[in-house]
Design an enzyme around this catalytic site. Structure first.
Site, PDB file in Angstrom:
ATOM      1  N   GLU A 144     -13.741 126.659  57.782  1.00 44.25           N
ATOM      2  CA  GLU A 144     -13.523 125.585  56.819  1.00 44.25           C
ATOM      3  C   GLU A 144     -14.837 125.284  56.079  1.00 44.25           C
ATOM      4  O   GLU A 144     -15.907 125.258  56.676  1.00 44.25           O
ATOM      5  CB  GLU A 144     -13.056 124.354  57.592  1.00 44.25           C
ATOM      6  CG  GLU A 144     -12.766 123.119  56.780  1.00 44.25           C
ATOM      7  CD  GLU A 144     -12.288 121.970  57.672  1.00 44.25           C
ATOM      8  OE1 GLU A 144     -11.860 120.949  57.124  1.00 44.25           O
ATOM      9  OE2 GLU A 144     -12.353 122.103  58.915  1.00 44.25           O
TER      10      GLU A 144
ATOM     11  N   LYS B  84      -5.851 121.528  51.996  1.00 43.70           N
ATOM     12  CA  LYS B  84      -5.618 120.865  53.276  1.00 43.70           C
ATOM     13  C   LYS B  84      -4.765 119.615  53.101  1.00 43.70           C
ATOM     14  O   LYS B  84      -5.063 118.743  52.291  1.00 43.70           O
ATOM     15  CB  LYS B  84      -6.974 120.510  53.899  1.00 43.70           C
ATOM     16  CG  LYS B  84      -6.900 119.943  55.310  1.00 43.70           C
ATOM     17  CD  LYS B  84      -8.314 119.736  55.855  1.00 43.70           C
ATOM     18  CE  LYS B  84      -8.313 119.241  57.290  1.00 43.70           C
ATOM     19  NZ  LYS B  84      -9.698 119.071  57.797  1.00 43.70           N
TER      20      LYS B  84
ATOM     21  N   CYS C  82      -7.814 123.270  60.003  1.00 45.89           N
ATOM     22  CA  CYS C  82      -8.321 122.351  61.024  1.00 45.89           C
ATOM     23  C   CYS C  82      -7.273 121.321  61.462  1.00 45.89           C
ATOM     24  O   CYS C  82      -6.337 121.659  62.181  1.00 45.89           O
ATOM     25  CB  CYS C  82      -9.592 121.673  60.525  1.00 45.89           C
ATOM     26  SG  CYS C  82     -10.621 120.960  61.841  1.00 45.89           S
TER      27      CYS C  82
END
Length: 296
Positions: A54, A125, A158
């Protein structure tokens, strides 16, 4: 064992790689150069799909939205994007790389998806963690699945992995592999060498949906925040195929997967199939999830 030997042993295997590295906040040129070195290392070992962490180009611990905005870049037109796109084309691989994306006045914690024939798309995300909420907008592109010659590739980043709906939705959309650029931080109660909650969530998501999940974490301490490392590749049965990596070393993990076997393995036995056995009539939010609450 050399890459050529591995291919002879498993001609149908697709080799996937997780790159664990240590980006430095703000050092975009150096981070990009190091990521290229590690991707080249993975490709030299036979990797056909490589996943970077990330925010691999910028680092993670921004001090302000202004700093995040200055370090972000448009995708796919920006410097990091163009370098990674050219890299994947040169090596003939697929690459998923975490990147700080600027789109007009908006910022996204994103992942670039590119391959041998060029740019495939961007994932943004969906679930922002902690201070990310101060700098980024929540993703607005949904959960995409990219069709490739290796199989169908989905992406999560994540904290997205804390929501079982993410893996389930990707599986229902036909994903075979989920690439997860991540910056895992210690959770309450976690010890340096003890169990990692993210591993349990990844193994559960992989097993219950029949997905291979490739998690690429970062290492190091940045502006006081420690990252756990311990990148991992989990096969579609929910077992560890490679890793976990160390807590403090840059590493390349490599594992073979068989996409056809992955799809077949969702049929657990003569009666049970992981996706067909779902009961959305009972627990889908649109049809039955609140029925029991109304009766109380």
């Amino acid at each position: 064992m050399q890459a050529s030997d591995r291919y002879r042993l498993s001609a149908s295997a697709t080799w996937v790689a997780s790159v664990q590295m240590e980006p430095a906040i703000g050092a975009v040129a150096a981070n990009l150069a190091r990521s290229i070195e590690l991707v080249e290392m993975a490709a030299a070992q036979g990797a056909q799909l490589v996943v970077l962490p990330e925010l691999a180009n910028t680092g993670y611990m921004f001090e302000s939205r202004e700093e995040a905005y200055a370090l972000a870049e448009p995708v796919p037109e920006g410097r990091s994007s163009q370098a990674w796109i050219a890299l994947a084309q040169r090596l003939g691989i697929y690459l998923v790389a975490g990147i700080s994306e600027r789109a007009g006045g908006r910022l996204y914690n994103s992942a670039l998806v590119t391959g041998p024939d060029g740019y495939l798309g961007t994932y943004r995300k969906l679930h922002l963690w902690g201070d990310e909420n101060l700098y980024f907008e929540a993703g607005d592109l949904g959960l995409q699945v990219f069709d490739t010659e290796l199989g169908r590739i989905g992406v999560a980043i994540c904290y997205d992995g804390w929501f079982p709906e993410v893996y389930r939705r990707l599986a229902l959309r036909g994903a075979d592999i989920v690439a997860v650029p991540t910056n895992w931080v210690p959770m309450p109660g976690q010890t340096r060498d003890g169990a990692v909650i993210a591993h349990a969530l990844t193994m559960g998501g992989a097993h219950s949906n029949g997905l291979t999940v490739v998690c690429a974490d970062r290492i190091g301490t940045e502006r006081g925040q420690t990252f756990v490392g311990r990148s991992v590749i989990v096969n579609s049965q929910g077992w560890t195929a490679a890793g976990p990596a160390s807590v403090d070393q840059e590493e390349v993990l490599l594992a073979p997967i068989d996409v056809k076997a992955t799809r077949r393995a969702r049929q657990l036995n003569d009666f049970n199939h992981l996706l067909r056995d779902r009961r959305p009539d009972i627990y889908d939010e649109q049809s039955g999830a609140t029925a029991g609450l109304r009766q109380r």
